[in-house]
Design a protein around this motif. Structure first.
Motif, PDB file in Angstrom:
ATOM      1  N   MET A  12       0.831  -1.210   0.000  1.00 51.86           N
ATOM      2  CA  MET A  12       0.000   0.000   0.000  1.00 51.86           C
ATOM      3  C   MET A  12       0.863   1.256   0.000  1.00 51.86           C
ATOM      4  O   MET A  12       0.553   2.236  -0.686  1.00 51.86           O
ATOM      5  N   ALA A  13       1.956   1.237   0.751  1.00 54.97           N
ATOM      6  CA  ALA A  13       2.836   2.405   0.809  1.00 54.97           C
ATOM      7  C   ALA A  13       3.468   2.686  -0.550  1.00 54.97           C
ATOM      8  O   ALA A  13       3.688   3.850  -0.913  1.00 54.97           O
ATOM      9  N   GLU A  14       3.740   1.645  -1.305  1.00 54.38           N
ATOM     10  CA  GLU A  14       4.394   1.829  -2.596  1.00 54.38           C
ATOM     11  C   GLU A  14       3.439   2.343  -3.673  1.00 54.38           C
ATOM     12  O   GLU A  14       3.823   3.147  -4.522  1.00 54.38           O
ATOM     13  N   PHE A  15       2.173   1.893  -3.638  1.00 52.98           N
ATOM     14  CA  PHE A  15       1.255   2.188  -4.738  1.00 52.98           C
ATOM     15  C   PHE A  15       0.153   3.178  -4.393  1.00 52.98           C
ATOM     16  O   PHE A  15      -0.702   3.447  -5.235  1.00 52.98           O
ATOM     17  N   ASP A  19      -2.010  10.011   1.099  1.00 51.92           N
ATOM     18  CA  ASP A  19      -1.607   9.488   2.409  1.00 51.92           C
ATOM     19  C   ASP A  19      -2.545   8.442   2.985  1.00 51.92           C
ATOM     20  O   ASP A  19      -2.104   7.447   3.545  1.00 51.92           O
ATOM     21  N   SER A  20      -3.853   8.646   2.881  1.00 55.26           N
ATOM     22  CA  SER A  20      -4.788   7.704   3.502  1.00 55.26           C
ATOM     23  C   SER A  20      -5.378   6.730   2.490  1.00 55.26           C
ATOM     24  O   SER A  20      -6.440   6.167   2.725  1.00 55.26           O
ATOM     25  N   ASP A  21      -4.713   6.518   1.379  1.00 53.98           N
ATOM     26  CA  ASP A  21      -5.226   5.659   0.316  1.00 53.98           C
ATOM     27  C   ASP A  21      -5.015   4.185   0.658  1.00 53.98           C
ATOM     28  O   ASP A  21      -3.899   3.740   0.881  1.00 53.98           O
ATOM     29  N   THR A  22      -6.113   3.432   0.700  1.00 57.95           N
ATOM     30  CA  THR A  22      -6.001   1.989   0.912  1.00 57.95           C
ATOM     31  C   THR A  22      -6.801   1.200  -0.106  1.00 57.95           C
ATOM     32  O   THR A  22      -6.656  -0.004  -0.188  1.00 57.95           O
ATOM     33  N   GLY A  23      -7.654   1.867  -0.885  1.00 61.45           N
ATOM     34  CA  GLY A  23      -8.533   1.123  -1.771  1.00 61.45           C
ATOM     35  C   GLY A  23      -8.568   1.584  -3.199  1.00 61.45           C
ATOM     36  O   GLY A  23      -9.479   1.217  -3.941  1.00 61.45           O
ATOM     37  N   SER A  24      -7.605   2.378  -3.627  1.00 67.68           N
ATOM     38  CA  SER A  24      -7.592   2.804  -5.024  1.00 67.68           C
ATOM     39  C   SER A  24      -7.348   1.585  -5.910  1.00 67.68           C
ATOM     40  O   SER A  24      -6.802   0.572  -5.468  1.00 67.68           O
ATOM     41  N   PRO A  25      -7.732   1.659  -7.177  1.00 69.09           N
ATOM     42  CA  PRO A  25      -7.534   0.521  -8.075  1.00 69.09           C
ATOM     43  C   PRO A  25      -6.067   0.091  -8.163  1.00 69.09           C
ATOM     44  O   PRO A  25      -5.782  -1.102  -8.271  1.00 69.09           O
TER      45      PRO A  25
END
Length: 89
Positions: A12-15, A19-25
């Motif tokens: 998740m940190a790489e892609f 900052d709070s992104d956990t569910g983007s495609p």
């Protein structure tokens, strides 16, 4: 076979896009790609595990649909993602 929380956090940190992104495609595709790699290694050892093979095919289809969505929305994001993950296309 499931991803550990540390592995998920690293992916998740790489892609992530923000900052709070956990569910983007992009994050979803990266996580699914890692699961596909793990299951592929499992199937190299257990060649007759057809239930897992079916799950693998479902994951591949899900990743394909997400990649098609990203490609439809923004081609440059798509190209950057498949290059980062080392996928064919």
């Amino acid at each position: 076979m499931a991803l550990t929380s540390e592995a998920k956090t690293a992916i998740m940190a790489e892609f992530k896009l923000h900052d709070s992104d956990t569910g983007s495609p992009e994050v979803q595709v990266a996580l699914i790609t890692q699961r596909i790699k793990d299951i592929t290694e499992h199937l190299k050892i257990h060649k007759k595990d057809f239930h897992t093979r079916r799950g693998l095919l479902k994951l591949i289809g899900k990743r394909r649909r997400l990649l098609d969505y990203i490609q439809k929305e923004d081609v440059t994001r798509y190209r950057k993602l498949i290059q980062a993950l080392g996928l064919r296309k």
